[in-house]
Design a protein around this motif. Structure first.
Motif, PDB file in Angstrom:
ATOM      1  N   VAL A   1      -0.536  46.767  49.619  1.00 53.68           N
ATOM      2  CA  VAL A   1      -1.320  47.805  50.264  1.00 53.68           C
ATOM      3  C   VAL A   1      -1.331  49.081  49.429  1.00 53.68           C
ATOM      4  O   VAL A   1      -2.447  49.509  49.483  1.00 53.68           O
ATOM      5  CB  VAL A   1      -0.854  47.966  51.757  1.00 53.68           C
TER       6      VAL A   1
ATOM      7  N   TYR B   1      -3.681  48.885  46.915  1.00 58.73           N
ATOM      8  CA  TYR B   1      -5.048  48.780  47.532  1.00 58.73           C
ATOM      9  C   TYR B   1      -5.327  50.197  47.542  1.00 58.73           C
ATOM     10  O   TYR B   1      -6.472  50.938  47.163  1.00 58.73           O
ATOM     11  CB  TYR B   1      -5.443  47.963  48.429  1.00 58.73           C
ATOM     12  N   ARG B   2      -4.607  50.868  48.416  1.00 58.41           N
ATOM     13  CA  ARG B   2      -5.109  52.325  49.135  1.00 58.41           C
ATOM     14  C   ARG B   2      -4.828  53.403  48.077  1.00 58.41           C
ATOM     15  O   ARG B   2      -5.781  54.463  48.158  1.00 58.41           O
ATOM     16  CB  ARG B   2      -4.393  52.640  50.300  1.00 58.41           C
TER      17      ARG B   2
ATOM     18  N   ASN C   1     -12.251  48.823  56.622  1.00 54.45           N
ATOM     19  CA  ASN C   1     -11.032  49.055  55.839  1.00 54.45           C
ATOM     20  C   ASN C   1      -9.802  48.289  56.297  1.00 54.45           C
ATOM     21  O   ASN C   1      -9.003  47.821  55.785  1.00 54.45           O
ATOM     22  CB  ASN C   1     -10.840  50.606  56.130  1.00 54.45           C
TER      23      ASN C   1
ATOM     24  N   THR D   1      -7.419  45.895  54.090  1.00 57.85           N
ATOM     25  CA  THR D   1      -5.743  46.235  53.915  1.00 57.85           C
ATOM     26  C   THR D   1      -5.246  45.241  54.404  1.00 57.85           C
ATOM     27  O   THR D   1      -4.146  44.913  53.719  1.00 57.85           O
ATOM     28  CB  THR D   1      -5.613  47.681  54.809  1.00 57.85           C
TER      29      THR D   1
ATOM     30  N   TRP E   1      -4.949  42.602  51.598  1.00 55.62           N
ATOM     31  CA  TRP E   1      -4.037  42.897  50.640  1.00 55.62           C
ATOM     32  C   TRP E   1      -2.606  42.613  51.117  1.00 55.62           C
ATOM     33  O   TRP E   1      -1.668  42.146  50.306  1.00 55.62           O
ATOM     34  CB  TRP E   1      -4.310  44.379  50.108  1.00 55.62           C
TER      35      TRP E   1
END
Lengths: 359, 309
Positions: free
Chosen positions: B76, B79-80, B190, B194, B197
């Motif tokens: 995560v 990704y973020r 989103n 998330t 991921w």
């Protein structure tokens, strides 16, 4: 903190040690810049051509001399290279001309092999879209390393092989300078070549193909040909880079080549320095090579302060700097320059000149 | 009945490749970038397994939740903190690929530092570790084989139910299919991405945890397994979760059993070249049928087969 004292002697040794690394990586990153920066080919298999060049240096000259002069005949070259190489070095020490010719011949063959590997990678490069192509080239690079590591007749398999000393005829104290000078000269030549090529009309077409393939094709540019030629040229330059790495370390072992060190670190150098700008790429290369060598050299001074091996700071610094540059400086340190166009006066002067010639 | 170690290796490599490539496909579906850091999730899980044995002298299975959560959080974070900001800045896909490689280099650095530190402070071996002895054995079958098959079955069944029978699964498929349209009908794209991921990292961590119970673990184990994961996903069509299951089983099993099968015909040297097999499978698939297994139209084949007398 203990004061880190550097004497001038140490500084000279440090710089001398630095030059071959910078030179070899400059060749590799420039070739990548030609492929990715100027033409947009995501070559995630840079290690393929680099390894090819290094393998030629490890394999060809030693066996050639051993065969020509009947050294260690009947013995397997790679099993007994520790005994055969001193004999080869002796032959080269007695005959400087032969050493130089052999060296040039080796470099030419390395470049040819690199060009051949570039031609091989052009097969997928003409057919696949970006992410698929990246994965395919990555896989091809890995295959060559694995084969080199396990197939003895290339570079001695897992044990590796020594490179003959081409400068054994040079007085002992001057030898490092000779090797450094040669490697620097090859890198400089490739630098000049890439500079000229990318500023030529041919280089401008590359950028046109990168930016709009269909448009370039509609103007009669053969996109397939440009792709293939760039991969061949870049392969040859990268192979010279690999050959320089092998000449510098004096030994070739397939295990020392990896997708991280010879594909992705050059990628980081190109992106941080500035893709499609040769000056930027050189700056990026120098920056990262110096950073790594500084961590290596000052390791004993830093070591007491951290509870782990200092070399592991290298990957962390490298990755953080790349992410930082990609976020806040997406064009790299030195951004791509627009093609220089003629001013009105220059154009008028040219037109006038043409008219004068006609009349 | 004692099992041949080769059989265990083949089955394990197949199920772990399937598990990991499902995760890889989940992230590829959301961000459309092949995640080269996926191997690192396996390394994280593998080291959690190793530390459970080396430092705590406990059964690694107890820490399965930890491997799932830690690898999930790392995914995560990737990704973020890295990929989404880059995508929103309009970084081209090649740049995103390089960024995922960079993440894997970063994780490699952190894992190496922790391994080195644990080695110095606790005087335990932290590279090339074998912890097969910590596994349970059931009727002379290594526990890792049973648990990996059970885990794979659970994950595939769970994913199927979650994706096709629940509201959230429908939302997820919608967000993957068409993010802007899904956003319009009120799906929080989103959150969905998330979660994909997180699951991707979590499956990778679990695969790594089991990996450590049979294969030797070092800081590059996950990266060495990465070509197998990629080949599996590519064979599965790179965009199909259940294709990735099939691809993982085929590539994982064949990358272990094919060399041994060839070796039994007298080509003993071939075993050294084992790592080539997933790479070659990947190159061939990408060049000849880039859509992978999903490009095979079963209905057409069946119709042709019925028509021919």
């Amino acid at each position: 903190m203990a004061k880190i004292a550097v004497t001038p002697d140490q500084l000279i040794v440090f710089t001398l040690d630095l030059i071959p690394w910078i030179a070899a990586f400059v060749a590799i990153t420039l070739s990548l810049n030609l492929e990715y920066g100027f033409l947009g080919i995501p070559n995630f298999g840079k290690v393929l051509a680099v390894t090819g060049g290094a393998f030629v240096v490890g394999s060809l000259p030693g066996q050639l001399i051993a065969w020509l002069f009947g050294l260690g005949s009947g013995l397997d070259y790679f099993d007994n290279h520790a005994q055969i190489i001193p004999g080869v070095n002796g032959v080269l020490a007695r005959d400087p001309l032969l050493a130089i010719v052999l060296l040039l011949f080796t470099l030419v063959v390395a470049a040819l092999v690199g060009g051949l590997l570039g031609f091989v990678s052009s097969y997928p490069a003409l057919r696949l879209r970006e992410e698929y192509l990246g994965m395919t080239l990555l896989a091809m690079g890995e295959v060559l390393i694995i084969v080199g590591n396990n197939f003895k007749p290339i570079v001695g398999g897992t044990l590796g092989v020594f490179v003959p000393s081409f400068f054994s005829w040079v007085p002992h104290g001057l030898r490092p300078y000779a090797i450094t000078g040669l490697i620097g000269a090859v890198a400089l030549a490739s630098l000049l070549f890439v500079y000229r090529v990318t500023r030529s009309p041919w280089g401008r077409v590359l950028r046109a193909v990168r930016d709009d393939e269909v448009l370039a094709a509609s103007l009669g540019k053969d996109v397939v040909n440009y792709r293939r030629n760039v991969l061949i040229i870049a392969g040859a330059i990268a192979a010279l880079g690999g050959a320089m790495l092998a000449l510098n370390s004096g030994a070739v072992n397939a295990r020392n080549f990896s997708r991280v060190n010879h594909t992705f670190i050059p990628w980081v150098m190109v992106i941080v320095g500035g893709a499609a700008n040769n000056l930027g790429v050189v700056i990026g290369t120098v920056f990262f090579v110096v950073m790594q060598r500084v961590v290596d050299v000052f390791k004993p001074d830093l070591q007491p302060y951290v509870p782990f091996d200092v070399v592991w700071l290298n990957p962390i610094l490298l990755s953080l700097s790349l992410i930082f540059v990609m976020m806040y400086w997406p064009n790299g340190i030195v951004r791509e320059r627009p093609t220089r166009t003629l001013t009105r006066e220059e154009l008028d002067a040219l037109i006038e000149k043409k008219r004068m010639q006609k009349s | 009945m004692a099992l041949e170690p080769t059989v265990v290796s083949a089955v394990l490599s197949g199920s772990l490749a399937a598990l990991a490539s499902v995760g890889l496909t989940l992230t590829y579906l959301t961000t459309k970038v092949p995640n080269f850091a996926h191997g690192s999730f396996l390394t994280i899980g593998a080291y959690i397994s190793v530390y459970a044995v080396q430092l705590n002298r406990q059964n690694p299975y107890i820490y399965a939740w930890l491997a799932f959560v830690v690898a999930g959080i790392v995914a995560v974070a990737q990704y973020r903190l890295v990929l989404r900001p880059l995508i929103s800045r309009g970084t081209p896909i090649v740049g995103q690929m390089v960024a995922t490689v960079t993440v894997s280099i970063f994780i490699f650095g952190i894992i190496s530092i922790i391994a080195d530190w644990a080695n110095r402070v606790y005087k335990v071996q932290t590279s090339f570790v074998f912890i097969r002895h910590a596994d349970f054995v059931f009727e002379e079958i290594p526990g890792v084989m049973i648990s990996s098959i059970a885990l794979l079955a659970t994950v595939s069944l769970g994913l199927y139910v979650a994706l096709h029978k629940t509201r959230f699964g429908t939302a997820m498929r919608a967000a993957i299919e068409n993010p802007s349209l899904a956003g319009v009908v009120g799906i929080n794209v989103n959150t969905v991405y998330t979660l994909s991921w997180f699951l991707s990292g979590g499956f990778g961590g679990l695969a790594g945890l089991l990996f450590a119970l049979w294969f030797p673990v070092t800081t590059t184990s996950g990266d060495e397994f990465l070509p197998t994961i990629f080949a599996s996903s590519v064979l599965g069509g790179l965009g199909s979760i259940f294709g990735a299951f099939a691809g993982g089983l085929v590539v994982g099993v064949s990358s272990v059993s094919l060399p041994f099968a060839l070796a039994s015909f007298g080509l003993v040297e071939i075993i050294q070249f084992r790592p080539i097999i997933p790479l070659v499978i990947m190159v061939i698939i990408l060049l000849t049928m880039p859509e992978g297994l999903t490009s095979i139209n079963m209905r057409n084949i069946l119709r042709r087969w019925r028509r021919s007398p």
